[in-house]
Design a protein around this motif. Structure first.
Motif, PDB file in Angstrom:
ATOM      1  N   PHE A  64      59.262  83.703  15.675  1.00 12.62           N
ATOM      2  CA  PHE A  64      59.319  84.222  13.935  1.00 12.62           C
ATOM      3  C   PHE A  64      61.004  83.529  13.421  1.00 12.62           C
ATOM      4  O   PHE A  64      60.905  82.948  12.721  1.00 12.62           O
ATOM      5  N   LEU A  65      61.708  83.500  14.567  1.00 14.20           N
ATOM      6  CA  LEU A  65      62.412  82.439  14.263  1.00 14.20           C
ATOM      7  C   LEU A  65      62.836  80.998  15.401  1.00 14.20           C
ATOM      8  O   LEU A  65      62.456  81.013  16.050  1.00 14.20           O
ATOM      9  N   GLY A  66      63.503  79.926  14.367  1.00 10.63           N
ATOM     10  CA  GLY A  66      63.297  78.764  15.173  1.00 10.63           C
ATOM     11  C   GLY A  66      64.605  78.521  16.247  1.00 10.63           C
ATOM     12  O   GLY A  66      65.348  79.538  16.551  1.00 10.63           O
ATOM     13  N   ARG A  67      64.868  77.104  16.386  1.00 14.91           N
ATOM     14  CA  ARG A  67      65.615  77.053  17.518  1.00 14.91           C
ATOM     15  C   ARG A  67      67.201  77.380  17.006  1.00 14.91           C
ATOM     16  O   ARG A  67      68.466  77.933  17.017  1.00 14.91           O
ATOM     17  N   LYS A  68      67.256  77.156  15.770  1.00 17.68           N
ATOM     18  CA  LYS A  68      69.182  77.735  14.926  1.00 17.68           C
ATOM     19  C   LYS A  68      68.751  79.270  14.446  1.00 17.68           C
ATOM     20  O   LYS A  68      70.111  79.386  13.771  1.00 17.68           O
ATOM     21  N   GLY A  69      67.675  79.837  14.785  1.00 16.62           N
ATOM     22  CA  GLY A  69      68.172  81.011  14.141  1.00 16.62           C
ATOM     23  C   GLY A  69      67.456  81.451  12.808  1.00 16.62           C
ATOM     24  O   GLY A  69      67.850  82.622  12.108  1.00 16.62           O
ATOM     25  N   ASN A  70      67.422  81.023  12.224  1.00 16.49           N
ATOM     26  CA  ASN A  70      66.755  80.545  10.916  1.00 16.49           C
ATOM     27  C   ASN A  70      65.768  81.018  10.930  1.00 16.49           C
ATOM     28  O   ASN A  70      64.723  80.342  11.788  1.00 16.49           O
ATOM     29  N   GLN A  71      65.611  81.910   9.455  1.00 20.74           N
ATOM     30  CA  GLN A  71      63.458  82.498   9.941  1.00 20.74           C
ATOM     31  C   GLN A  71      63.051  80.901   9.396  1.00 20.74           C
ATOM     32  O   GLN A  71      63.329  80.629   8.086  1.00 20.74           O
ATOM     33  N   ILE A  72      61.819  80.489  10.418  1.00 19.93           N
ATOM     34  CA  ILE A  72      60.169  79.656  10.018  1.00 19.93           C
ATOM     35  C   ILE A  72      59.100  80.742  10.285  1.00 19.93           C
ATOM     36  O   ILE A  72      58.572  79.434   9.024  1.00 19.93           O
ATOM     37  N   ILE A  73      58.896  81.581  10.016  1.00 21.15           N
ATOM     38  CA  ILE A  73      57.620  81.927  10.180  1.00 21.15           C
ATOM     39  C   ILE A  73      57.762  83.420   8.599  1.00 21.15           C
ATOM     40  O   ILE A  73      58.147  84.441   9.055  1.00 21.15           O
ATOM     41  N   GLU A  74      57.223  82.900   8.007  1.00 20.45           N
ATOM     42  CA  GLU A  74      57.190  84.145   6.183  1.00 20.45           C
ATOM     43  C   GLU A  74      56.046  84.216   5.810  1.00 20.45           C
ATOM     44  O   GLU A  74      55.091  84.513   6.700  1.00 20.45           O
ATOM     45  N   ALA A 349      52.085  75.152   8.127  1.00 26.52           N
ATOM     46  CA  ALA A 349      53.492  75.464   8.358  1.00 26.52           C
ATOM     47  C   ALA A 349      54.769  74.819   9.732  1.00 26.52           C
ATOM     48  O   ALA A 349      54.249  73.465   9.662  1.00 26.52           O
ATOM     49  N   VAL A 350      55.647  75.546   9.441  1.00 30.41           N
ATOM     50  CA  VAL A 350      56.787  75.295  10.388  1.00 30.41           C
ATOM     51  C   VAL A 350      56.407  76.257  11.594  1.00 30.41           C
ATOM     52  O   VAL A 350      56.271  77.512  12.023  1.00 30.41           O
ATOM     53  N   ALA A 351      56.708  75.656  12.626  1.00 31.34           N
ATOM     54  CA  ALA A 351      56.809  76.374  13.694  1.00 31.34           C
ATOM     55  C   ALA A 351      58.057  75.842  14.833  1.00 31.34           C
ATOM     56  O   ALA A 351      59.014  74.573  14.493  1.00 31.34           O
ATOM     57  N   GLY A 352      58.382  76.712  15.993  1.00 31.83           N
ATOM     58  CA  GLY A 352      59.937  76.079  16.231  1.00 31.83           C
ATOM     59  C   GLY A 352      59.302  76.905  18.520  1.00 31.83           C
ATOM     60  O   GLY A 352      60.749  76.561  18.601  1.00 31.83           O
ATOM     61  N   TYR A 353      58.348  77.588  18.447  1.00 30.36           N
ATOM     62  CA  TYR A 353      58.582  77.438  19.698  1.00 30.36           C
ATOM     63  C   TYR A 353      58.154  76.192  20.880  1.00 30.36           C
ATOM     64  O   TYR A 353      57.800  75.624  20.406  1.00 30.36           O
ATOM     65  N   PRO A 354      59.094  76.173  22.211  1.00 35.55           N
ATOM     66  CA  PRO A 354      58.786  75.112  22.924  1.00 35.55           C
ATOM     67  C   PRO A 354      57.290  75.214  23.507  1.00 35.55           C
ATOM     68  O   PRO A 354      56.645  75.962  23.153  1.00 35.55           O
ATOM     69  N   VAL A 355      57.533  73.884  24.243  1.00 38.73           N
ATOM     70  CA  VAL A 355      56.080  73.685  24.772  1.00 38.73           C
ATOM     71  C   VAL A 355      56.044  74.150  26.228  1.00 38.73           C
ATOM     72  O   VAL A 355      57.356  74.285  26.677  1.00 38.73           O
ATOM     73  N   ASP A 356      55.791  75.417  26.350  1.00 39.26           N
ATOM     74  CA  ASP A 356      55.936  76.745  27.247  1.00 39.26           C
ATOM     75  C   ASP A 356      54.391  76.132  28.194  1.00 39.26           C
ATOM     76  O   ASP A 356      53.469  76.778  28.296  1.00 39.26           O
ATOM     77  N   ILE A 357      54.439  75.326  29.669  1.00 41.39           N
ATOM     78  CA  ILE A 357      52.799  75.138  30.266  1.00 41.39           C
ATOM     79  C   ILE A 357      53.014  76.078  30.896  1.00 41.39           C
ATOM     80  O   ILE A 357      53.548  75.764  32.214  1.00 41.39           O
ATOM     81  N   HIS A 358      52.398  77.429  30.854  1.00 39.43           N
ATOM     82  CA  HIS A 358      52.416  78.052  32.368  1.00 39.43           C
ATOM     83  C   HIS A 358      50.984  76.933  33.440  1.00 39.43           C
ATOM     84  O   HIS A 358      49.730  76.939  32.994  1.00 39.43           O
ATOM     85  N   HIS A 359      50.910  76.193  34.248  1.00 35.08           N
ATOM     86  CA  HIS A 359      50.316  75.175  35.311  1.00 35.08           C
ATOM     87  C   HIS A 359      49.164  76.018  35.900  1.00 35.08           C
ATOM     88  O   HIS A 359      48.833  77.100  35.581  1.00 35.08           O
ATOM     89  N   MET A 367      59.529  73.962  30.425  1.00 35.65           N
ATOM     90  CA  MET A 367      59.032  74.126  29.624  1.00 35.65           C
ATOM     91  C   MET A 367      60.387  73.110  28.781  1.00 35.65           C
ATOM     92  O   MET A 367      61.347  72.157  29.332  1.00 35.65           O
ATOM     93  N   HIS A 368      59.403  73.099  27.628  1.00 32.30           N
ATOM     94  CA  HIS A 368      60.423  71.908  26.967  1.00 32.30           C
ATOM     95  C   HIS A 368      60.592  72.183  25.538  1.00 32.30           C
ATOM     96  O   HIS A 368      59.890  72.548  24.173  1.00 32.30           O
ATOM     97  N   PHE A 369      62.016  71.366  24.923  1.00 28.56           N
ATOM     98  CA  PHE A 369      62.487  72.321  23.797  1.00 28.56           C
ATOM     99  C   PHE A 369      62.188  71.631  22.776  1.00 28.56           C
ATOM    100  O   PHE A 369      63.340  70.478  23.229  1.00 28.56           O
ATOM    101  N   CYS A 370      62.089  71.912  21.562  1.00 27.83           N
ATOM    102  CA  CYS A 370      63.077  70.458  20.921  1.00 27.83           C
ATOM    103  C   CYS A 370      63.927  70.831  20.005  1.00 27.83           C
ATOM    104  O   CYS A 370      64.535  72.436  20.399  1.00 27.83           O
ATOM    105  N   ASP A 371      64.716  70.413  18.998  1.00 34.02           N
ATOM    106  CA  ASP A 371      66.430  70.312  18.552  1.00 34.02           C
ATOM    107  C   ASP A 371      66.091  71.325  17.401  1.00 34.02           C
ATOM    108  O   ASP A 371      67.204  71.654  17.329  1.00 34.02           O
ATOM    109  N   ASP A 372      64.710  71.589  16.536  1.00 38.90           N
ATOM    110  CA  ASP A 372      65.111  72.105  15.561  1.00 38.90           C
ATOM    111  C   ASP A 372      63.317  72.935  15.559  1.00 38.90           C
ATOM    112  O   ASP A 372      62.927  73.732  16.276  1.00 38.90           O
ATOM    113  N   SER A 373      62.754  72.276  14.412  1.00 40.27           N
ATOM    114  CA  SER A 373      61.460  73.189  13.977  1.00 40.27           C
ATOM    115  C   SER A 373      60.863  71.619  13.872  1.00 40.27           C
ATOM    116  O   SER A 373      60.927  71.224  13.413  1.00 40.27           O
TER     117      SER A 373
END
Length: 453
Positions: A64-74, A349-359, A367-373
């Motif tokens: 629900f929150l992005g990398r910077k702590g702001n809410q991006i799913i509302e 839509a805007v999302a912020g969850y990282p690329v999280d691959i369970h192989h 896991m690969h993180f983006c800087d923001d959303s």
């Protein structure tokens, strides 16, 4: 393969709807709610005896929150959480280093709240109703065939929204679909379970007080001092258990606090090679997952602080699927789009969850993180060359790596809302969803509280 010939028969038309949503999980609930209004007849069909899908399997909602702590799913997703919270059935959105944010929910209240919303919005719900086939005329989907104890029936619709999670409607309508990575390998599913009687304070104290012993993956100690948390780590404990003969299918201990003070949900079963579009494979996954639960619970009682007197309280109603079929839409979202925080003019839509691959073959996660959303464009909901159909949720148009990010429930809820509003606005304008004025859709999403950056 041996075959038989099924005799031709007339199928009764059960109903004719303006918008038909197939699948009542996170995306489907939001899609049906958003499509309702303007005097439209909206229907929702679900194969299980309850609504909620992956919202009911014991996982928290992430992202629900992005990398910077702001809410991006509302928007509708947040209003759903607000209703749960009013009943004491949802936590606050808590920042979480690995998962952007953590929102604990009560799975039974999810079922109740979803049905209440459908009733309030006038959405007609059919439970215990299985999608069987798509009805296609020319290049347009005109409805679906369903199976239930009433037999085989048709539901005709001006617009169908595929929220099955597996792209079932799209696949049967002839839309190009893909599965998994370059070799077809898909992320393994999890069968969640809950343990009660856990001394959570003892677990907190161990993690915070002895970081040299209880190694946590990039998790700061303050994450565990108060409030709800996810533990990811305790690798040493797993290695000790494996050396003692325990069969643990993962390299990390993943524990999630529940709403009750002595409750922990466990995310540690993994069954590689499961394909949820094949019943024999999905059945194997469920059986193997249940076997793993008891070994993992034994490990926790023996090796992890706070679990000595804990008991298995409940098991999720079904195995949570991370990945199966996705459509090839008018745009295929990629991991490069996500990591680059790409912006799109038709973002819905805007999302912020990282690329999280369970192989697919097991081992550690990547896991690969983006800087923001990052944005998700409307074109990801639109199949190529098929009219009358929208696809929302984890089966929208994304490649293997991107889907490893957008599969989380918060993002699926946002995509469902966008699809539902698009279906309603397109009908109101007398156009196909693919021809909808995207700026009109974006304006309505903003006006109803959705976050588009």
């Amino acid at each position: 393969m041996k075959t038989i010939k099924e005799p031709a028969r007339d199928i009764p038309v059960r109903a004719e709807a303006d918008v038909l949503v197939v699948g009542g999980g996170p995306a489907g609930i939001m899609a049906a709610e958003a499509a309702a209004g303007d005097g439209l007849r909206v229907m929702l069909v679900e194969s299980r005896g309850f609504l909620g899908g992956n919202l009911t399997i014991g996982l928290p909602i992430l992202g629900f929150l992005g990398r910077k702590g702001n809410q991006i799913i509302e928007g509708s997703a947040q209003r759903f959480i607000d209703r749960l919270r009013a009943r004491g059935a949802a936590s606050e959105h808590r920042p979480c280093k690995n998962h952007m944010s953590l929102t604990i929910i009560d799975e039974e209240e999810v079922k109740r709240t979803a049905l209440e919303i459908m009733e309030e919005k006038g959405v007609e719900v059919l439970l215990y109703t299985f999608f069987a086939d798509a009805i296609r005329e020319g290049d347009a989907v005109k409805g679906v065939v369903v199976e239930s104890k009433a037999g085989r029936e048709a539901i005709l619709a001006k617009t169908v929204i595929d929220c099955t999670g597996d792209g079932d409607v799209a696949f049967r309508a002839g839309v190009e679909c893909r599965k998994g990575d370059a070799e077809g390998g898909m992320q393994p599913p999890t069968l969640m379970f809950c343990m009660k009687g856990v001394d959570v304070q003892r677990l907190r104290d161990a993690i915070v007080g002895h970081p040299d012993v209880y190694d946590m993956d990039v998790m700061p100690p303050e994450q565990f001092r108060t409030g709800k948390f996810i533990t990811v780590g305790l690798r040493t404990q797993i290695r000790q258990a494996q050396a003692a003969g325990y069969r643990i299918p993962v390299a990390r201990t993943i524990l999630i606090t529940g709403l009750a003070d002595d409750e922990i949900w466990v995310n540690m079963t993994r069954v590689s090679g499961v394909d949820s579009t094949r019943p024999e494979s999905y059945t194997y996954g469920e059986i193997e997952g249940r076997k793993q639960i008891y070994e993992i619970a034994r490990y926790l009682r023996e090796f992890v602080p706070g679990f000595a007197d804990a008991r298995i309280e409940k098991v999720a109603p079904f195995m949570g699927i991370r990945e199966s079929r996705v459509i090839v839409g008018r745009y295929v979202l990629t991991a490069e789009d996500i990591i680059a925080c790409r912006r799109f003019g038709d973002a819905i839509a805007v999302a912020g969850y990282p690329v999280d691959i369970h192989h697919a073959k097991g081992g550690d996660c990547t896991m690969h993180f983006c800087d923001d959303s990052y944005d998700i464009p409307y074109r990801c909901l639109l199949p190529e060359r098929v009219a009358g159909l929208l696809v929302a949720g984890r089966c929208s148009s994304m490649n293997h790596e991107a889907m490893a990010s957008t599969r989380v429930m918060s993002t699926c809820m946002a995509l469902g809302e966008a699809a539902g509003r698009a279906a309603r606005l397109a009908l109101k304008a007398g156009v196909q969803p693919a021809d909808l004025d995207v700026e009109a859709l974006r304006a309505e999403l903003r006006a109803t509280g959705a976050y588009l950056g």
